[in-house]
Design a protein around this motif. Sequence first.
Motif, PDB file in Angstrom:
ATOM      1  N   THR A   1       0.860  -1.177   0.000  1.00  0.00           N
ATOM      2  CA  THR A   1       0.000   0.000   0.000  1.00  0.00           C
ATOM      3  C   THR A   1       0.898   1.229   0.000  1.00  0.00           C
ATOM      4  O   THR A   1       1.915   1.248   0.681  1.00  0.00           O
ATOM      5  N   ILE A   2       0.523   2.237  -0.770  1.00  0.00           N
ATOM      6  CA  ILE A   2       1.207   3.528  -0.732  1.00  0.00           C
ATOM      7  C   ILE A   2       0.213   4.520  -0.138  1.00  0.00           C
ATOM      8  O   ILE A   2      -0.888   4.687  -0.665  1.00  0.00           O
ATOM      9  N   ASN A   3       0.612   5.134   0.986  1.00  0.00           N
ATOM     10  CA  ASN A   3      -0.251   6.070   1.702  1.00  0.00           C
ATOM     11  C   ASN A   3       0.364   7.462   1.711  1.00  0.00           C
ATOM     12  O   ASN A   3       1.578   7.610   1.753  1.00  0.00           O
ATOM     13  N   GLU A   4      -0.503   8.459   1.736  1.00  0.00           N
ATOM     14  CA  GLU A   4      -0.071   9.847   1.789  1.00  0.00           C
ATOM     15  C   GLU A   4      -0.052  10.342   3.231  1.00  0.00           C
ATOM     16  O   GLU A   4      -1.001  10.117   3.981  1.00  0.00           O
TER      17      GLU A   4
ATOM     18  N   SER B   1       1.076   9.568   6.170  1.00  0.00           N
ATOM     19  CA  SER B   1       1.444   8.648   7.248  1.00  0.00           C
ATOM     20  C   SER B   1       1.106   7.226   6.796  1.00  0.00           C
ATOM     21  O   SER B   1       0.466   7.036   5.759  1.00  0.00           O
ATOM     22  N   THR B   2       1.503   6.247   7.585  1.00  0.00           N
ATOM     23  CA  THR B   2       1.216   4.857   7.211  1.00  0.00           C
ATOM     24  C   THR B   2      -0.280   4.557   7.240  1.00  0.00           C
ATOM     25  O   THR B   2      -0.733   3.620   6.594  1.00  0.00           O
ATOM     26  N   SER B   3      -1.041   5.393   7.949  1.00  0.00           N
ATOM     27  CA  SER B   3      -2.492   5.198   7.986  1.00  0.00           C
ATOM     28  C   SER B   3      -3.235   6.309   7.233  1.00  0.00           C
ATOM     29  O   SER B   3      -4.456   6.421   7.328  1.00  0.00           O
ATOM     30  N   GLY B   4      -2.489   7.099   6.461  1.00  0.00           N
ATOM     31  CA  GLY B   4      -3.091   8.199   5.703  1.00  0.00           C
ATOM     32  C   GLY B   4      -3.868   7.690   4.500  1.00  0.00           C
ATOM     33  O   GLY B   4      -4.083   6.490   4.324  1.00  0.00           O
ATOM     34  N   THR B   5      -4.266   8.606   3.661  1.00  0.00           N
ATOM     35  CA  THR B   5      -5.040   8.279   2.472  1.00  0.00           C
ATOM     36  C   THR B   5      -4.282   7.295   1.594  1.00  0.00           C
ATOM     37  O   THR B   5      -3.128   7.537   1.218  1.00  0.00           O
ATOM     38  N   ALA B   6      -4.931   6.171   1.268  1.00  0.00           N
ATOM     39  CA  ALA B   6      -4.306   5.166   0.406  1.00  0.00           C
ATOM     40  C   ALA B   6      -4.314   5.670  -1.034  1.00  0.00           C
ATOM     41  O   ALA B   6      -5.361   6.004  -1.581  1.00  0.00           O
ATOM     42  N   ILE B   7      -3.137   5.734  -1.638  1.00  0.00           N
ATOM     43  CA  ILE B   7      -2.993   6.167  -3.031  1.00  0.00           C
ATOM     44  C   ILE B   7      -3.194   4.987  -3.968  1.00  0.00           C
ATOM     45  O   ILE B   7      -3.888   5.076  -4.963  1.00  0.00           O
ATOM     46  N   THR B   8      -2.556   3.872  -3.646  1.00  0.00           N
ATOM     47  CA  THR B   8      -2.695   2.650  -4.437  1.00  0.00           C
ATOM     48  C   THR B   8      -2.304   1.469  -3.573  1.00  0.00           C
ATOM     49  O   THR B   8      -1.618   1.616  -2.562  1.00  0.00           O
ATOM     50  N   SER B   9      -2.735   0.301  -3.980  1.00  0.00           N
ATOM     51  CA  SER B   9      -2.362  -0.928  -3.279  1.00  0.00           C
ATOM     52  C   SER B   9      -2.450  -2.079  -4.266  1.00  0.00           C
ATOM     53  O   SER B   9      -3.017  -1.944  -5.349  1.00  0.00           O
ATOM     54  N   GLY B  10      -1.858  -3.196  -3.893  1.00  0.00           N
ATOM     55  CA  GLY B  10      -1.893  -4.350  -4.776  1.00  0.00           C
ATOM     56  C   GLY B  10      -1.204  -5.538  -4.154  1.00  0.00           C
ATOM     57  O   GLY B  10      -0.760  -5.504  -3.007  1.00  0.00           O
TER      58      GLY B  10
ATOM     59  N   LEU C   1       0.298  13.575  -7.936  1.00  0.00           N
ATOM     60  CA  LEU C   1       0.143  13.615  -6.493  1.00  0.00           C
ATOM     61  C   LEU C   1       0.726  14.920  -5.966  1.00  0.00           C
ATOM     62  O   LEU C   1       1.596  15.530  -6.605  1.00  0.00           O
ATOM     63  N   SER C   2       0.282  15.333  -4.793  1.00  0.00           N
ATOM     64  CA  SER C   2       0.788  16.578  -4.215  1.00  0.00           C
ATOM     65  C   SER C   2       2.138  16.346  -3.546  1.00  0.00           C
ATOM     66  O   SER C   2       2.524  15.213  -3.260  1.00  0.00           O
ATOM     67  N   THR C   3       2.841  17.429  -3.295  1.00  0.00           N
ATOM     68  CA  THR C   3       4.128  17.334  -2.610  1.00  0.00           C
ATOM     69  C   THR C   3       3.906  16.855  -1.179  1.00  0.00           C
ATOM     70  O   THR C   3       2.814  17.002  -0.625  1.00  0.00           O
ATOM     71  N   GLY C   4       4.926  16.254  -0.589  1.00  0.00           N
ATOM     72  CA  GLY C   4       4.825  15.810   0.788  1.00  0.00           C
ATOM     73  C   GLY C   4       5.358  14.406   0.993  1.00  0.00           C
ATOM     74  O   GLY C   4       6.011  13.834   0.118  1.00  0.00           O
ATOM     75  N   SER C   5       5.077  13.859   2.163  1.00  0.00           N
ATOM     76  CA  SER C   5       5.577  12.537   2.551  1.00  0.00           C
ATOM     77  C   SER C   5       4.609  11.430   2.132  1.00  0.00           C
ATOM     78  O   SER C   5       3.391  11.588   2.249  1.00  0.00           O
ATOM     79  N   TYR C   6       5.191  10.325   1.704  1.00  0.00           N
ATOM     80  CA  TYR C   6       4.426   9.139   1.316  1.00  0.00           C
ATOM     81  C   TYR C   6       5.108   7.919   1.916  1.00  0.00           C
ATOM     82  O   TYR C   6       6.319   7.935   2.164  1.00  0.00           O
ATOM     83  N   TYR C   7       4.334   6.871   2.137  1.00  0.00           N
ATOM     84  CA  TYR C   7       4.837   5.661   2.771  1.00  0.00           C
ATOM     85  C   TYR C   7       4.453   4.449   1.936  1.00  0.00           C
ATOM     86  O   TYR C   7       3.292   4.301   1.544  1.00  0.00           O
ATOM     87  N   VAL C   8       5.448   3.569   1.668  1.00  0.00           N
ATOM     88  CA  VAL C   8       5.207   2.302   0.999  1.00  0.00           C
ATOM     89  C   VAL C   8       5.282   1.226   2.072  1.00  0.00           C
ATOM     90  O   VAL C   8       6.328   1.052   2.702  1.00  0.00           O
ATOM     91  N   SER C   9       4.176   0.527   2.287  1.00  0.00           N
ATOM     92  CA  SER C   9       4.136  -0.540   3.285  1.00  0.00           C
ATOM     93  C   SER C   9       3.953  -1.877   2.571  1.00  0.00           C
ATOM     94  O   SER C   9       3.117  -2.000   1.676  1.00  0.00           O
TER      95      SER C   9
END
Length: 146
Positions: free
Chosen positions: A87-90, A92-101, A118-126
């Motif tokens: 999952t890629i989230n915007e 934080s790790t529990s933020g808006t999910a951008i995509t998953s698979g 996507l907007s600038t900022g931090s993203y998380y790949v879990s």
Amino acid sequence: MKHVRKMIVAVLVSAAVIILIYNFTSNSEGRFVKANEPRNTPSTTLTVINNEDFAGTANTHRFNIPAGFGYVKASFKNKGAKDFTFTINEGSTSGTAITSGSVPADGKEHTYYSDKALSTGSYYVSTSSAQGMSGILDVSLGTDVN
């Protein structure tokens, strides 16, 4: 009058020689584009995660999208025996999910792209799996969807 003609011809010939020399030695490859013709400008890419190994049952990798970039390409290679999910989230790790698979355990590289900027900022790949996983992650950013 003859001298004036000779001088004019000499100046014109000299100017033509200088122009020819400049054209043959110039490194410019400028090309004019019609107003309605699409421009063929190359996309700029930025690698933010490069060949990052991960293992275990859960992993998180953080990356930032700076100004001027907006498209994400995430590539996974599953080197384990079981499929894993991502999952890629915007924000934080529990933020808006951008995509998953789900990434199959076939040892091949599987690539996922954002189809909108996507907007600038931090993203998380879990990544996670009930079984132990082993893989490699690459994340690149682009200036356009290509």
